[in-house]
Scaffold this motif. Sequence first.
Motif, PDB file in Angstrom:
ATOM      1  N   ILE A   1       0.856  -1.179   0.000  1.00  0.00           N
ATOM      2  CA  ILE A   1       0.000   0.000   0.000  1.00  0.00           C
ATOM      3  C   ILE A   1       0.896   1.235   0.000  1.00  0.00           C
ATOM      4  CG2 ILE A   1      -1.885  -1.212   1.141  1.00  0.00           C
ATOM      5  CD1 ILE A   1      -1.187   0.177   3.729  1.00  0.00           C
ATOM      6  N   ALA A   2       0.319   2.391  -0.299  1.00  0.00           N
ATOM      7  CA  ALA A   2       1.152   3.576  -0.513  1.00  0.00           C
ATOM      8  C   ALA A   2       0.575   4.813   0.156  1.00  0.00           C
ATOM      9  CB  ALA A   2       1.325   3.823  -2.008  1.00  0.00           C
ATOM     10  N   LEU A   3       1.470   5.753   0.412  1.00  0.00           N
ATOM     11  CA  LEU A   3       1.133   7.071   0.950  1.00  0.00           C
ATOM     12  C   LEU A   3       1.294   8.090  -0.161  1.00  0.00           C
ATOM     13  CD1 LEU A   3       0.599   8.950   3.458  1.00  0.00           C
ATOM     14  CD2 LEU A   3       3.100   9.070   3.689  1.00  0.00           C
ATOM     15  N   LEU A   4       0.310   8.981  -0.309  1.00  0.00           N
ATOM     16  CA  LEU A   4       0.336   9.967  -1.387  1.00  0.00           C
ATOM     17  C   LEU A   4       1.122  11.210  -0.977  1.00  0.00           C
ATOM     18  CD1 LEU A   4      -0.919  10.256  -4.283  1.00  0.00           C
ATOM     19  CD2 LEU A   4      -2.598  11.766  -3.224  1.00  0.00           C
ATOM     20  N   LYS A   5       2.133  11.530  -1.772  1.00  0.00           N
ATOM     21  CA  LYS A   5       2.933  12.745  -1.587  1.00  0.00           C
ATOM     22  C   LYS A   5       2.398  13.811  -2.529  1.00  0.00           C
ATOM     23  CE  LYS A   5       7.657  14.553  -1.952  1.00  0.00           C
ATOM     24  NZ  LYS A   5       9.063  14.233  -2.322  1.00  0.00           N
ATOM     25  N   TYR A   6       1.625  14.741  -2.001  1.00  0.00           N
ATOM     26  CA  TYR A   6       0.958  15.754  -2.818  1.00  0.00           C
ATOM     27  C   TYR A   6       1.637  17.108  -2.674  1.00  0.00           C
ATOM     28  CZ  TYR A   6      -1.190  16.550   1.775  1.00  0.00           C
ATOM     29  OH  TYR A   6      -1.388  16.768   3.122  1.00  0.00           O
ATOM     30  N   ASN A   7       1.282  18.048  -3.543  1.00  0.00           N
ATOM     31  CA  ASN A   7       1.811  19.400  -3.514  1.00  0.00           C
ATOM     32  C   ASN A   7       0.829  20.353  -2.833  1.00  0.00           C
ATOM     33  OD1 ASN A   7       4.280  18.898  -4.955  1.00  0.00           O
ATOM     34  ND2 ASN A   7       3.063  18.689  -6.822  1.00  0.00           N
TER      35      ASN A   7
ATOM     36  N   TRP B   1       1.934  16.173   3.977  1.00  0.00           N
ATOM     37  CA  TRP B   1       1.536  14.848   3.501  1.00  0.00           C
ATOM     38  C   TRP B   1       2.193  13.732   4.302  1.00  0.00           C
ATOM     39  CZ3 TRP B   1       5.477  11.671   2.058  1.00  0.00           C
ATOM     40  CH2 TRP B   1       6.706  12.281   1.760  1.00  0.00           C
ATOM     41  N   TYR B   2       3.289  14.046   4.973  1.00  0.00           N
ATOM     42  CA  TYR B   2       4.101  13.086   5.723  1.00  0.00           C
ATOM     43  C   TYR B   2       3.666  12.962   7.183  1.00  0.00           C
ATOM     44  CZ  TYR B   2       5.906  17.756   6.465  1.00  0.00           C
ATOM     45  OH  TYR B   2       5.972  19.108   6.708  1.00  0.00           O
ATOM     46  N   ALA B   3       2.561  13.583   7.567  1.00  0.00           N
ATOM     47  CA  ALA B   3       2.092  13.524   8.959  1.00  0.00           C
ATOM     48  C   ALA B   3       1.822  12.076   9.370  1.00  0.00           C
ATOM     49  CB  ALA B   3       0.827  14.360   9.118  1.00  0.00           C
ATOM     50  N   ASN B   4       1.879  11.825  10.678  1.00  0.00           N
ATOM     51  CA  ASN B   4       1.587  10.493  11.236  1.00  0.00           C
ATOM     52  C   ASN B   4       2.476   9.400  10.641  1.00  0.00           C
ATOM     53  OD1 ASN B   4      -0.456  11.871  12.515  1.00  0.00           O
ATOM     54  ND2 ASN B   4      -2.122  10.935  11.368  1.00  0.00           N
ATOM     55  N   PRO B   5       3.788   9.517  10.777  1.00  0.00           N
ATOM     56  CA  PRO B   5       4.691   8.561  10.122  1.00  0.00           C
ATOM     57  C   PRO B   5       4.573   7.125  10.620  1.00  0.00           C
ATOM     58  CG  PRO B   5       5.909   9.988  11.627  1.00  0.00           C
ATOM     59  CD  PRO B   5       4.538  10.567  11.499  1.00  0.00           C
TER      60      PRO B   5
ATOM     61  N   THR C   1      -3.093  12.069   3.920  1.00  0.00           N
ATOM     62  CA  THR C   1      -3.435  12.749   5.171  1.00  0.00           C
ATOM     63  C   THR C   1      -2.723  14.093   5.233  1.00  0.00           C
ATOM     64  OG1 THR C   1      -3.647  12.423   7.564  1.00  0.00           O
ATOM     65  CG2 THR C   1      -1.565  11.738   6.560  1.00  0.00           C
ATOM     66  N   GLY C   2      -2.924  14.822   6.315  1.00  0.00           N
ATOM     67  CA  GLY C   2      -2.282  16.115   6.501  1.00  0.00           C
ATOM     68  C   GLY C   2      -3.206  17.120   7.175  1.00  0.00           C
TER      69      GLY C   2
END
Length: 213
Positions: free
Chosen positions: A21-27, A32-36, A77-78
């Motif tokens: 599964i993946a985490l979305l890195k958005y602009n 976007w990196y919250a809750n590591p 997230t974020g």
Amino acid sequence: MVRPLILFTFLISFGSNAQEIALLKYNGGGDWYANPTSLPNLIRFCNSNINTRIKTKPVTVEPNSPDLFSYPFIHMTGHGNVVFSDSDAENLKKYLEAGGFLHIDDNYGMDQYIRKEIKKLFPNHDLVEIPSNHPIFQKPFVFSSGLPKIHEHDGKRPQAYGIFIANRLALLYTYECDLGDGWEDAEVNNDPIEVRQKALKMGANIINYIFNN
């Protein structure tokens, strides 16, 4: 050109292969990196409790990347601003129409931005509130009142919204809930075990829905 068949082929192979599964890195400037620790903890919970075989480290993927089509579940997230470029929106829409799933978890402060970007993806669709009798709330853990409340901010009830494509829930937006905070390591938010378990069980329902529908 991204081919939807890539995702379809991946989806039908779940039974025998390790899953990712993946985490979305958005602009846009939002974190976007919250809750590591949240996704790794959810993965461990699912692998232990609902018989998934998800790789323990989630992948990071950008919305305009063809790699998006390699993952059945994308988490986002974020707390702040989100901006999807035209190419981001086009690729995300193709991914969702091809069978992918995007879970957007407002970590408090994202709502005013993300609703506009969802509309950019699907200008002819409205977010609709998901009823408590939807399968995502029924198995493997029962949430008879729908989305649980994990963290309190404004005294509002938790709400789960969705975009449906051909009667399939393709985009889930969880609001006034903070599921990801509940997935974090215990010492991050000092949540009691019952709150963390509630969050993890709801997360497992989301994963179960994707892998079994």
